[in-house]
Structure formats: C-alpha cells, structure tokens
Design a protein around this motif. Structure first.
Motif, PDB file in Angstrom:
ATOM      1  N   PRO A 241      13.809 -13.857 -21.508  1.00 10.70           N
ATOM      2  CA  PRO A 241      12.339 -13.916 -21.550  1.00 10.70           C
ATOM      3  C   PRO A 241      11.611 -12.787 -20.849  1.00 10.70           C
ATOM      4  O   PRO A 241      10.402 -12.630 -21.023  1.00 10.70           O
ATOM      5  CB  PRO A 241      12.037 -15.263 -20.879  1.00 10.70           C
TER       6      PRO A 241
ATOM      7  N   THR B 266      12.391 -11.047 -30.227  1.00 12.58           N
ATOM      8  CA  THR B 266      11.620 -12.294 -30.332  1.00 12.58           C
ATOM      9  C   THR B 266      11.273 -12.565 -31.787  1.00 12.58           C
ATOM     10  O   THR B 266      11.418 -13.691 -32.288  1.00 12.58           O
ATOM     11  CB  THR B 266      10.335 -12.207 -29.494  1.00 12.58           C
TER      12      THR B 266
ATOM     13  N   TRP C 145      11.999 -21.308 -19.965  1.00 11.98           N
ATOM     14  CA  TRP C 145      12.915 -20.901 -21.044  1.00 11.98           C
ATOM     15  C   TRP C 145      14.297 -21.500 -20.830  1.00 11.98           C
ATOM     16  O   TRP C 145      14.899 -22.043 -21.768  1.00 11.98           O
ATOM     17  CB  TRP C 145      12.990 -19.374 -21.089  1.00 11.98           C
TER      18      TRP C 145
END
Length: 269
Positions: A20, A28, A210
C-alpha cells in the motif's frame, strides 16, 4: 524463487493488491483488471499442491495459498511426502487438551499414546524491557506492533526509539535488516527527512487496514511483508535517495533480487 523477482512481485500484487505504500500505481490498476486471471492461476497452483501433498477432505486448507503463506508458512522436510504416502507418518486434526501418563488427550477425548511429545508452542513477544510510558505510546495490538516503514513509531521524535529488524518479516530477512540499519542511520544523520507525526500515523493506519483486510489474524500480522518485499525495499531506497532498480534489461523483471544486488548501499551501519 520466482516471487523474489519483480515479475513474481507483480503476480502477488495483482492477486492480493500491491504493497500500500511505495508500489507503482500501475499495479493498483492491474490488480483490479487482472484479478480474475490471477484467481484462476492461483487456484491451479493450489490444485498442484493438493495433488502433491494430499490436501483433500479434512486436510483441505481453509485459506487460499497466498493468505495461508502469510499466516502459517512452513518448510517441510523433502522426505515428508514420501513417508506420508508410505504410511510412516500420520496426521490428526485437533488440539491437545492435556497430557496424560500414556501420552496426550485431545479435545475430542481421544488418548494418543506417545513415547516422546514435542511441545512446539512457539513464543509470545514482550515489550517489558520498555517503560510503561513508552509502551503506551506504541501501536501494539493483538496482531503485532505497527510502525512507519516497519521500523519507526509515529512518535519517534519524542521517544527516540527505532526497531531494526525486530518488527518485520520478509522473504530475505538478512537483506531487509541490513537496509533497516542503513535507513535508521540515514534518519540519524539527516539524510532521510521524516514526514510529520500525523502523516506517519496516517501511513501506519493505511498499511494496518490493508493487512487486516486479507491476512490471517495472527500475532505477527503487523510485521509481515514477505512476498511484497520488492516494493517495500524500493520504498526504503527511494527514501534514502537511492534508485530502486538494481539490475539491467530483462533481468530487472525476471531475475530474483538477492543480497548482492544491494551492494554499496549499506555503508554506515
């Protein structure tokens, strides 16, 4: 082997999402686009493991292969499968309720006779070496200790405290801990300028959310980087003003990153 390369890092990122903080934005996008393809690919990997290791019926894992690795990764002796198939080894699901004179009693009430019992109970990390005030300022939960870049508390300026390797697990731990040592030295000599405490807390929360979205709930979850190590290392290098690409041409994509690829970075540690 394959997952230590950028290509392998991409495969994991497209399936579980990229690291992340610091992973290229394209990953992504591709994680949304290619997830169905990667889902099928990893199901095939699981099928191969099932055939090789007999993961059927009561032995079928409850988690997918990547999540399982991040929660309960094990290395088995190469003779394990052959001995299992010959009947020399036998597995049994359950928990030991108590030890009895002849062996061990399971939670189902069955008594298993045993000459030797190995208590592989693991360990629990403690922070008792720190003062109560310091412990109260750290982000320690049931799933571990969350830190900025896996090293620094958000309130590092007040605490004057850093963790070198103690709160991070990758696929190449020695390499990572060497980078940690250099990173901390770079913070101390002013080469790396840290963001504000609020920005550090925001990043810690982003990584925490995450990890908790898909990794198994274990006491070490906060420390896990594992197969996402390439993008994690890239971020550390960028912070230190070092180009993350350490190879050339196709080897940059398909060859695994080894400790030697980081030669010349660790200087002051």
């Amino acid at each position: 082997y394959v997952f230590l390369s950028r290509f392998g890092q991409a495969l994991v990122s497209w399936y579980k999402g990229p690291w992340p903080v610091g992973a290229p934005c394209i990953h992504t996008f591709l994680s949304y686009l290619l997830f169905p393809v990667m889902w099928v690919a990893f199901r095939l990997v699981e099928l191969i493991f099932k055939i090789q290791r007999g993961h059927w019926g009561i032995y079928a894992p409850n988690l997918d292969v990547v999540a399982d690795f991040y929660g309960y990764g094990h290395l088995l002796d190469t003779s394990f499968i052959s001995r299992w198939r010959k009947g020399e080894l036998k597995g049994q699901l359950g928990e030991v309720k108590r030890l009895v004179k002849s062996g061990a009693e399971t939670d189902s009430g069955e008594v298993i006779s045993a000459d030797v019992i190995i208590c592989a109970t693991g360990f629990r990390k403690t922070y008792d070496y720190l003062s109560e005030k310091t412990r109260g300022a750290l982000d320690i939960g049931s799933d571990g200790h969350y830190l900025y870049r896996q090293m620094l508390p958000a309130s590092v300026r007040d605490l004057g405290l850093a963790f070198c390797g103690a709160e991070c697990a990758t696929a190449s731990n020695i390499t990572t801990y060497g980078l940690h040592a250099e990173y901390i030295c770079s913070v101390l000599d002013g080469t790396v300028a840290l963001p504000s405490e609020e920005e550090m807390r925001a990043e810690i929360e982003k990584v925490k959310a995450w990890k908790r979205s898909w990794m198994p709930d274990t006491s070490s979850r906060a420390a896990l980087v594992l197969l996402h190590q390439t993008h994690y290392h890239d971020q550390l290098l960028r912070d230190m003003g070092v180009a993350p690409g350490r190879k050339f041409c196709l080897s940059e994509l398909f060859c695994p990153y080894a400790p030697a690829d980081y030669n010349g970075i660790i200087k002051s540690a």
